[in-house]
Enzyme design. Sequence first.
Site, PDB file in Angstrom:
ATOM      1  N   HIS A 147      34.621  41.130  27.920  1.00 56.14           N
ATOM      2  CA  HIS A 147      34.252  42.231  28.810  1.00 56.14           C
ATOM      3  C   HIS A 147      33.451  43.227  27.983  1.00 56.14           C
ATOM      4  O   HIS A 147      33.210  42.994  26.783  1.00 56.14           O
ATOM      5  CB  HIS A 147      35.504  42.872  29.432  1.00 56.14           C
ATOM      6  CG  HIS A 147      36.579  43.153  28.426  1.00 56.14           C
ATOM      7  ND1 HIS A 147      36.448  44.122  27.462  1.00 56.14           N
ATOM      8  CD2 HIS A 147      37.786  42.563  28.218  1.00 56.14           C
ATOM      9  CE1 HIS A 147      37.543  44.131  26.712  1.00 56.14           C
ATOM     10  NE2 HIS A 147      38.367  43.185  27.136  1.00 56.14           N
ATOM     11  N   HIS A 166      34.595  44.169  24.449  1.00 52.43           N
ATOM     12  CA  HIS A 166      34.246  43.250  23.352  1.00 52.43           C
ATOM     13  C   HIS A 166      32.782  43.454  22.941  1.00 52.43           C
ATOM     14  O   HIS A 166      32.456  43.417  21.748  1.00 52.43           O
ATOM     15  CB  HIS A 166      34.394  41.787  23.795  1.00 52.43           C
ATOM     16  CG  HIS A 166      35.801  41.343  24.039  1.00 52.43           C
ATOM     17  ND1 HIS A 166      36.282  41.028  25.288  1.00 52.43           N
ATOM     18  CD2 HIS A 166      36.830  41.134  23.182  1.00 52.43           C
ATOM     19  CE1 HIS A 166      37.541  40.639  25.186  1.00 52.43           C
ATOM     20  NE2 HIS A 166      37.908  40.704  23.937  1.00 52.43           N
ATOM     21  N   GLY A 176      37.916  35.303  23.620  1.00 55.44           N
ATOM     22  CA  GLY A 176      37.063  35.027  24.767  1.00 55.44           C
ATOM     23  C   GLY A 176      37.447  35.861  25.977  1.00 55.44           C
ATOM     24  O   GLY A 176      38.126  36.882  25.850  1.00 55.44           O
ATOM     25  N   ALA A 177      36.996  35.409  27.181  1.00 58.11           N
ATOM     26  CA  ALA A 177      37.135  36.206  28.416  1.00 58.11           C
ATOM     27  C   ALA A 177      36.586  37.604  28.146  1.00 58.11           C
ATOM     28  O   ALA A 177      37.254  38.611  28.372  1.00 58.11           O
ATOM     29  CB  ALA A 177      38.577  36.239  28.900  1.00 58.11           C
ATOM     30  N   GLN A 210      39.910  48.559  28.898  1.00 57.31           N
ATOM     31  CA  GLN A 210      39.440  47.216  29.255  1.00 57.31           C
ATOM     32  C   GLN A 210      40.197  46.166  28.447  1.00 57.31           C
ATOM     33  O   GLN A 210      40.425  46.330  27.254  1.00 57.31           O
ATOM     34  CB  GLN A 210      37.943  47.129  29.031  1.00 57.31           C
ATOM     35  CG  GLN A 210      37.226  48.054  29.993  1.00 57.31           C
ATOM     36  CD  GLN A 210      35.753  47.779  30.092  1.00 57.31           C
ATOM     37  OE1 GLN A 210      35.228  46.897  29.423  1.00 57.31           O
ATOM     38  NE2 GLN A 210      35.092  48.542  30.933  1.00 57.31           N
ATOM     39  N   GLU A 253      40.281  49.440  18.840  1.00 60.45           N
ATOM     40  CA  GLU A 253      41.404  50.390  18.703  1.00 60.45           C
ATOM     41  C   GLU A 253      42.386  50.253  19.851  1.00 60.45           C
ATOM     42  O   GLU A 253      43.493  50.773  19.785  1.00 60.45           O
ATOM     43  CB  GLU A 253      40.875  51.824  18.669  1.00 60.45           C
ATOM     44  CG  GLU A 253      40.232  52.176  17.350  1.00 60.45           C
ATOM     45  CD  GLU A 253      39.776  53.615  17.291  1.00 60.45           C
ATOM     46  OE1 GLU A 253      39.803  54.307  18.338  1.00 60.45           O
ATOM     47  OE2 GLU A 253      39.359  54.034  16.200  1.00 60.45           O
TER      48      GLU A 253
END
Length: 298
Positions: free
Chosen positions: A48, A51, A45-46, A198, A162
């Site tokens: 960005h 994802h 989760g969380a 990120q 990656e």
Amino acid sequence: MRDRIKVKFTTENTVAVVRTRVALQQQVRAWKAAGETVGFVPTMGALHSGHISLVEKAKENAGRTITSLFVNPAQFAPGEDFGTYPRQEDDDLALLSAAGCDLVYLPTVAEIYPDGSVTDVRVNAMSDLLDGIYRPHFFYGVATVVARLFLHVQPDTAVFGEKDYQQLQIIRRMVRDLGFPINIIGGETKRDGDGLAQSSRNLYLAADERRAAGALFAALHRASVRLSLGALPGDVSAEAEAHLMRAGFRSVDYIALVDPGTLALLPADAPMPGGAARLLGAAWLGRTRLIDNISVTR
Ligand code: PAF
């Protein structure tokens, strides 16, 4: 700017949410009976846009896409940030709806680790290198939860970033060793304008730390160019560490050149051989530990 803020106010949540293995498997069985393939993106989760790029990759490779949101207690040591790890379920669901994910799996801890559960998965050797030296519990917790999630979801493909290169290689190895019939795909690292990879943990960075954080990728990038020209890995790692300390990092756990498949360290005192290698780094900026990596070709 975090994408989920923009999305939250413009999109209704259309993505289906299931919280139990039984409900998940009902849906997956129905899709498979209809001849559809399933792509899976496990996350904590969380979310960005890194994802979301993994979700997009899953959609390119399968007819249906499932994302899991599960903060896995088994991969945090006592004293690490399990309790404070960002949990933003509504924002995550909005982002996944907007990305066209078909289903979100939101299990409880008891669903993943049923009462009395004592079975772990250990990918030996590779889990004890690099990050495994500094976080000895970590890859055992990751392999265990990913194996359990794979058994719940039963996907045809699964996508891992990656950015967590050691994790990706360990999952590939686990899938090979245990014969999971799952195609593992690596998703390219998404970066901010200054090169910072990120990560959900970037939320921890104070403003001055965020300004310094791009130095990690800059140091790895500069090092990769030097290595590709034949500089000695030991010299290049020392230069990269000095670069980070000048930029305001508190300490450097490692800057290491490794075989891209086995993660075995390449000799520090000989130019890297022809072909591909991977340069990985981990360093502390204040109380936040950042990791990143880059491919090196000679
Ligand atoms: O990379 C992550 O977010 C986690 O390690 C994973 C793969 C979802 C397992 O908890």
